[in-house]
Scaffold this motif. Structure first.
Motif, PDB file in Angstrom:
ATOM      1  N   GLY A 166     -21.399  21.506   3.226  1.00 17.81           N
ATOM      2  CA  GLY A 166     -20.390  20.446   3.199  1.00 17.81           C
ATOM      3  C   GLY A 166     -19.822  20.201   1.813  1.00 17.81           C
ATOM      4  O   GLY A 166     -20.567  19.948   0.863  1.00 17.81           O
ATOM      5  N   ILE A 178     -17.179  14.530  -0.651  1.00 17.65           N
ATOM      6  CA  ILE A 178     -17.470  13.894  -1.939  1.00 17.65           C
ATOM      7  C   ILE A 178     -18.951  14.019  -2.272  1.00 17.65           C
ATOM      8  O   ILE A 178     -19.321  14.315  -3.412  1.00 17.65           O
ATOM      9  N   GLY A 179     -19.816  13.870  -1.263  1.00 18.84           N
ATOM     10  CA  GLY A 179     -21.256  13.980  -1.500  1.00 18.84           C
ATOM     11  C   GLY A 179     -21.654  15.381  -1.939  1.00 18.84           C
ATOM     12  O   GLY A 179     -22.374  15.547  -2.931  1.00 18.84           O
ATOM     13  N   LEU A 201     -21.119  25.453   0.923  1.00 19.89           N
ATOM     14  CA  LEU A 201     -20.501  26.106   2.085  1.00 19.89           C
ATOM     15  C   LEU A 201     -19.741  25.035   2.861  1.00 19.89           C
ATOM     16  O   LEU A 201     -20.341  24.046   3.327  1.00 19.89           O
ATOM     17  N   GLU A 202     -18.440  25.186   2.986  1.00 16.71           N
ATOM     18  CA  GLU A 202     -17.588  24.169   3.612  1.00 16.71           C
ATOM     19  C   GLU A 202     -16.950  24.766   4.867  1.00 16.71           C
ATOM     20  O   GLU A 202     -16.351  25.837   4.817  1.00 16.71           O
ATOM     21  N   ALA A 203     -17.047  24.022   5.982  1.00 17.49           N
ATOM     22  CA  ALA A 203     -16.549  24.537   7.258  1.00 17.49           C
ATOM     23  C   ALA A 203     -15.014  24.624   7.295  1.00 17.49           C
ATOM     24  O   ALA A 203     -14.461  25.545   7.909  1.00 17.49           O
ATOM     25  N   VAL A 242      -7.365   8.578   3.150  1.00 13.41           N
ATOM     26  CA  VAL A 242      -6.526   7.618   2.409  1.00 13.41           C
ATOM     27  C   VAL A 242      -7.392   7.039   1.296  1.00 13.41           C
ATOM     28  O   VAL A 242      -8.065   7.794   0.594  1.00 13.41           O
ATOM     29  N   ILE A 278     -10.362   5.006  -0.813  1.00 20.14           N
ATOM     30  CA  ILE A 278     -11.766   4.593  -0.744  1.00 20.14           C
ATOM     31  C   ILE A 278     -12.098   3.852  -2.043  1.00 20.14           C
ATOM     32  O   ILE A 278     -11.331   3.906  -3.000  1.00 20.14           O
ATOM     33  N   ARG A 307      -9.025   9.146  -1.408  1.00 15.53           N
ATOM     34  CA  ARG A 307     -10.187  10.012  -1.159  1.00 15.53           C
ATOM     35  C   ARG A 307      -9.892  11.468  -1.499  1.00 15.53           C
ATOM     36  O   ARG A 307     -10.711  12.162  -2.104  1.00 15.53           O
ATOM     37  N   VAL A 323     -22.053  25.812   8.498  1.00 12.03           N
ATOM     38  CA  VAL A 323     -23.516  25.935   8.596  1.00 12.03           C
ATOM     39  C   VAL A 323     -23.908  25.577  10.025  1.00 12.03           C
ATOM     40  O   VAL A 323     -23.512  24.529  10.555  1.00 12.03           O
ATOM     41  N   ASP A 378     -23.191  17.475   5.291  1.00 10.06           N
ATOM     42  CA  ASP A 378     -22.161  17.859   6.259  1.00 10.06           C
ATOM     43  C   ASP A 378     -21.713  16.701   7.154  1.00 10.06           C
ATOM     44  O   ASP A 378     -21.276  16.929   8.284  1.00 10.06           O
ATOM     45  N   ARG A 437      -5.662   3.245   9.453  1.00  9.69           N
ATOM     46  CA  ARG A 437      -5.531   3.278   7.994  1.00  9.69           C
ATOM     47  C   ARG A 437      -4.207   3.912   7.626  1.00  9.69           C
ATOM     48  O   ARG A 437      -3.726   4.795   8.331  1.00  9.69           O
ATOM     49  N   TYR A 491      -9.494   5.621  13.120  1.00  9.66           N
ATOM     50  CA  TYR A 491     -10.932   5.925  13.032  1.00  9.66           C
ATOM     51  C   TYR A 491     -11.691   4.899  13.872  1.00  9.66           C
ATOM     52  O   TYR A 491     -11.413   3.706  13.760  1.00  9.66           O
ATOM     53  N   ASP A 522     -23.145  10.899   4.181  1.00 12.19           N
ATOM     54  CA  ASP A 522     -22.980  10.477   5.574  1.00 12.19           C
ATOM     55  C   ASP A 522     -23.906  11.241   6.520  1.00 12.19           C
ATOM     56  O   ASP A 522     -24.226  10.747   7.603  1.00 12.19           O
TER      57      ASP A 522
HETATM   58  C1  LIG Z   1     -11.358  14.430   6.367  1.00 14.58           C
HETATM   59  C2  LIG Z   1     -12.053  13.152   5.985  1.00 14.58           C
HETATM   60  C3  LIG Z   1     -11.279  12.014   5.694  1.00 14.58           C
HETATM   61  C4  LIG Z   1     -11.916  10.822   5.354  1.00 14.58           C
HETATM   62  N1  LIG Z   1     -11.143   9.742   5.051  1.00 14.58           N
HETATM   63  C5  LIG Z   1     -11.718   8.618   4.641  1.00 14.58           C
HETATM   64  C6  LIG Z   1     -10.916   7.499   4.229  1.00 14.58           C
HETATM   65  O1  LIG Z   1      -9.710   7.567   4.246  1.00 14.58           O
HETATM   66  N2  LIG Z   1     -11.545   6.359   3.817  1.00 14.58           N
HETATM   67  C7  LIG Z   1     -12.932   6.269   3.803  1.00 14.58           C
HETATM   68  O2  LIG Z   1     -13.478   5.224   3.433  1.00 14.58           O
HETATM   69  N3  LIG Z   1     -13.705   7.311   4.176  1.00 14.58           N
HETATM   70  C8  LIG Z   1     -13.143   8.475   4.595  1.00 14.58           C
HETATM   71  N4  LIG Z   1     -13.915   9.541   4.946  1.00 14.58           N
HETATM   72  C9  LIG Z   1     -15.387   9.395   4.862  1.00 14.58           C
HETATM   73  C10 LIG Z   1     -15.872   9.394   3.431  1.00 14.58           C
HETATM   74  O3  LIG Z   1     -15.305  10.456   2.710  1.00 14.58           O
HETATM   75  C11 LIG Z   1     -17.397   9.488   3.441  1.00 14.58           C
HETATM   76  O4  LIG Z   1     -17.909   8.382   4.135  1.00 14.58           O
HETATM   77  C12 LIG Z   1     -18.049   9.470   2.077  1.00 14.58           C
HETATM   78  O5  LIG Z   1     -17.223   9.996   1.072  1.00 14.58           O
HETATM   79  C13 LIG Z   1     -19.359  10.264   2.103  1.00 14.58           C
HETATM   80  O6  LIG Z   1     -19.018  11.627   2.045  1.00 14.58           O
HETATM   81  P1  LIG Z   1     -19.876  12.841   2.532  1.00 14.58           P
HETATM   82  O7  LIG Z   1     -19.588  13.932   1.554  1.00 14.58           O
HETATM   83  O8  LIG Z   1     -21.295  12.475   2.763  1.00 14.58           O
HETATM   84  O9  LIG Z   1     -19.264  13.198   3.963  1.00 14.58           O
HETATM   85  P2  LIG Z   1     -17.827  13.706   4.352  1.00 14.58           P
HETATM   86  O10 LIG Z   1     -16.793  13.107   3.486  1.00 14.58           O
HETATM   87  O11 LIG Z   1     -17.706  13.514   5.817  1.00 14.58           O
HETATM   88  O12 LIG Z   1     -17.870  15.274   4.032  1.00 14.58           O
HETATM   89  C14 LIG Z   1     -18.577  16.200   4.846  1.00 14.58           C
HETATM   90  C15 LIG Z   1     -17.996  17.582   4.616  1.00 14.58           C
HETATM   91  O13 LIG Z   1     -18.788  18.525   5.323  1.00 14.58           O
HETATM   92  C16 LIG Z   1     -17.951  19.406   6.042  1.00 14.58           C
HETATM   93  N5  LIG Z   1     -18.731  19.902   7.182  1.00 14.58           N
HETATM   94  C17 LIG Z   1     -18.982  19.270   8.354  1.00 14.58           C
HETATM   95  N6  LIG Z   1     -19.799  20.002   9.120  1.00 14.58           N
HETATM   96  C18 LIG Z   1     -20.077  21.123   8.417  1.00 14.58           C
HETATM   97  C19 LIG Z   1     -20.903  22.276   8.674  1.00 14.58           C
HETATM   98  N7  LIG Z   1     -21.601  22.399   9.808  1.00 14.58           N
HETATM   99  N8  LIG Z   1     -20.958  23.262   7.733  1.00 14.58           N
HETATM  100  C20 LIG Z   1     -20.254  23.147   6.553  1.00 14.58           C
HETATM  101  N9  LIG Z   1     -19.460  22.082   6.275  1.00 14.58           N
HETATM  102  C21 LIG Z   1     -19.398  21.073   7.179  1.00 14.58           C
HETATM  103  C22 LIG Z   1     -16.737  18.580   6.396  1.00 14.58           C
HETATM  104  O14 LIG Z   1     -15.610  19.394   6.651  1.00 14.58           O
HETATM  105  C23 LIG Z   1     -16.580  17.720   5.143  1.00 14.58           C
HETATM  106  O15 LIG Z   1     -15.788  18.363   4.168  1.00 14.58           O
HETATM  107  C24 LIG Z   1     -13.348  10.747   5.316  1.00 14.58           C
HETATM  108  C25 LIG Z   1     -14.113  11.882   5.611  1.00 14.58           C
HETATM  109  C26 LIG Z   1     -13.476  13.095   5.931  1.00 14.58           C
HETATM  110  C27 LIG Z   1     -14.338  14.326   6.222  1.00 14.58           C
END
Ligand SMILES: Cc1cc2nc3c(=O)[nH]c(=O)nc-3n(C[C@H](O)[C@H](O)[C@H](O)COP(=O)(O)OP(=O)(O)OC[C@H]3O[C@@H](n4cnc5c(N)ncnc54)[C@H](O)[C@@H]3O)c2cc1C
Length: 409
Positions: free
Chosen positions: A13, A16-17, A35-37, A46, A48, A107, A133, A166, A192, A286, A307
């Protein structure tokens, strides 16, 4: 025959994380591959908010100037009723005594900033897109990560450690916790959008407005570049609770005609709310969901972050911040000694209780703000002060990283 060299740490994934974790690992001298899907990383979403504790870590990772050039340092949260009257204000970021600002940011811009830094500091191919993944298997001191490319080709990547970043529908989490119930849905829907305006209050204020049905609007400026040319890019989120919205629905395009009926009677005087919504080029939709906190995150050489580990309501604006803090803590523990399974357990011991408290605090704050909005008339400033200070106390207690975890400049 000798085994192929492992890929070091594999992060599933590139949100941001995942990207913040790759940077934190690199700062500690550890090698990671993301590795990003998605076929490519593009600036989706939008606005954050990034809370001061996480901003401090991003500054420690050398992103302070880039953030300051992109984001808005939010100075105040202003609670309003549907007539635009102020009920309570809360100072934020530096104005609240933090060393670092609270940043409101697009974001996608934050994600691209992290991506550019990962590619520049690690290697151009440190983030591999179009690779999903699918699962993993531990064998001795390695993890075999099963992947599928966009063309459908199945491959296995060998890693020392697998970090599941992910997101909400994490494949890594699903394998670790196969009996977990589905995502926890609510009757709340969120729409949003981003609207360009000539001005919005002092340009540094977030509003949180509610009517007597507990329909809500949260809005804040989120672009420094717009501010520099005398405009405002306003991020807005509308929340409406309605039993017909119960159930999970995918994120995706939203319709103005679904959200407008909840806000027909709203009138701020100083802002034309319906015109602000209508001027938005693309409304996103959402559902408001989270998951119950887990009793454990990982096993052996695999764990979760962001997440994938602790999806939370956006009430409190903490999802991205907690993902960043997870990554920084993980990097510190993995760099501490060569015993990766022990490092992952130490990481979980710190971050799991901290984020569990925030998932619950978000639910409590949502319930309390909703109940207060539905109560007829009167001065609610005392109650709002109590709700916001309880929340702040939980978050600040929970997210204080031990000194040894802090990002190295
Ligand atoms: C497209 C998108 C738009 C968002 N928009 C907003 C927003 O406008 N405002 C807000 O507050 N929060 C938004 N969020 C959520 C916010 O970004 C997260 O709550 C926070 O940043 C925590 O991020 P994270 O990296 O844990 O998860 P995420 O931001 O969900 O990132 C997870 C990443 O893993 C990738 N992924 C998923 N499954 C797989 C897999 N099996 N193998 C490889 N990669 C995989 C996804 O494509 C994504 O890039 C959004 C999330 C996404 C994915």
């Amino acid at each position: 025959m000798s085994r192929p060299a492992p890929a070091g740490i594999v992060i599933a994934g590139g949100g941001i994380g995942g990207l913040a974790t790759a940077l934190a690992l690199q700062a500690r001298g550890l090698r990671a591959t993301v590795l990003e899907a998605a076929p490519e990383i593009s600036p989706l979403g939008v606005g954050i908010n990034i809370q001061p504790a996480a901003v401090a870590e991003l500054i420690g990772l050398g992103l302070g100037d880039a953030l300051a050039a992109t984001a808005i340092p939010t100075r105040e949260h202003r609670y309003l009723n549907s007539r635009g009257e102020t009920l309570w204000t809360e100072p934020r970021g530096v104005a609240a005594g933090h060393a670092a600002p609270q940043y409101s940011i697009h974001r996608g811009e934050l994600q691209m900033m992290l991506l550019d830094a990962v590619r520049a500091r690690l290697r151009q191919d440190a983030v591999r897109t179009g690779i999903q993944v699918r699962g993993f298997a531990h064998s001795g001191d390695r993890v075999q990560v099963r992947t599928r490319t966009q063309s459908g080709a199945e491959t296995t990547v060998e890693a020392d450690v697998l970090l599941g970043a992910d997101g909400l529908h994490s494949a890594v989490r699903a394998q670790l916790h196969p009996d977990e119930p589905p995502v926890r849905t609510t009757i709340v829907r969120m729409w949003r959008g981003l609207t360009e305006l000539p001005e919005f209050l002092d340009g540094l204020t977030m509003i949180i407005a509610s009517d007597e049905q507990a329909n809500r609007i949260v809005a804040y400026p989120c672009s420094r570049r717009h501010a520099e040319r005398g405009a405002v890019l306003l991020n807005w989120v509308c929340l409406a609770a309605d039993p017909r919205w119960q159930g999970e629905a995918p994120d995706g395009p939203g319709r103005l005609e679904d959200l407008l009926p909840y806000f027909e009677h709203w009138d701020f005087g100083w802002l034309d709310i319906r015109a602000t919504f209508a001027a938005c080029p693309e409304v996103l939709h959402y559902p408001m969901v989270d998951r119950d906190p887990l009793p454990s995150w990982g096993e052996h050489r695999t764990t979760l972050l962001g997440d994938a580990a602790h999806p939370m309501y956006p009430i409190g604006a903490n999802g991205a911040s907690q993902a960043i803090l997870d990554g920084v803590a993980l990097a510190a523990e993995l760099a501490h000694d060569g015993d990766a399974p022990a490092a992952l357990r130490r990481y979980e011991d710190v971050r799991r209780p901290a984020t569990t408290a925030i998932v619950h605090a978000n639910r409590t704050m949502d319930r309390s703000e909703r109940a207060l909005a539905e109560r007829p008339g009167g001065d609610v400033s005392g109650e709002l002060q109590a709700i916001t200070s309880d929340y702040r106390a939980t978050v600040e207690r929970s997210q204080a990283l031990p000194a040894a975890h802090r990002a190295q400049p």
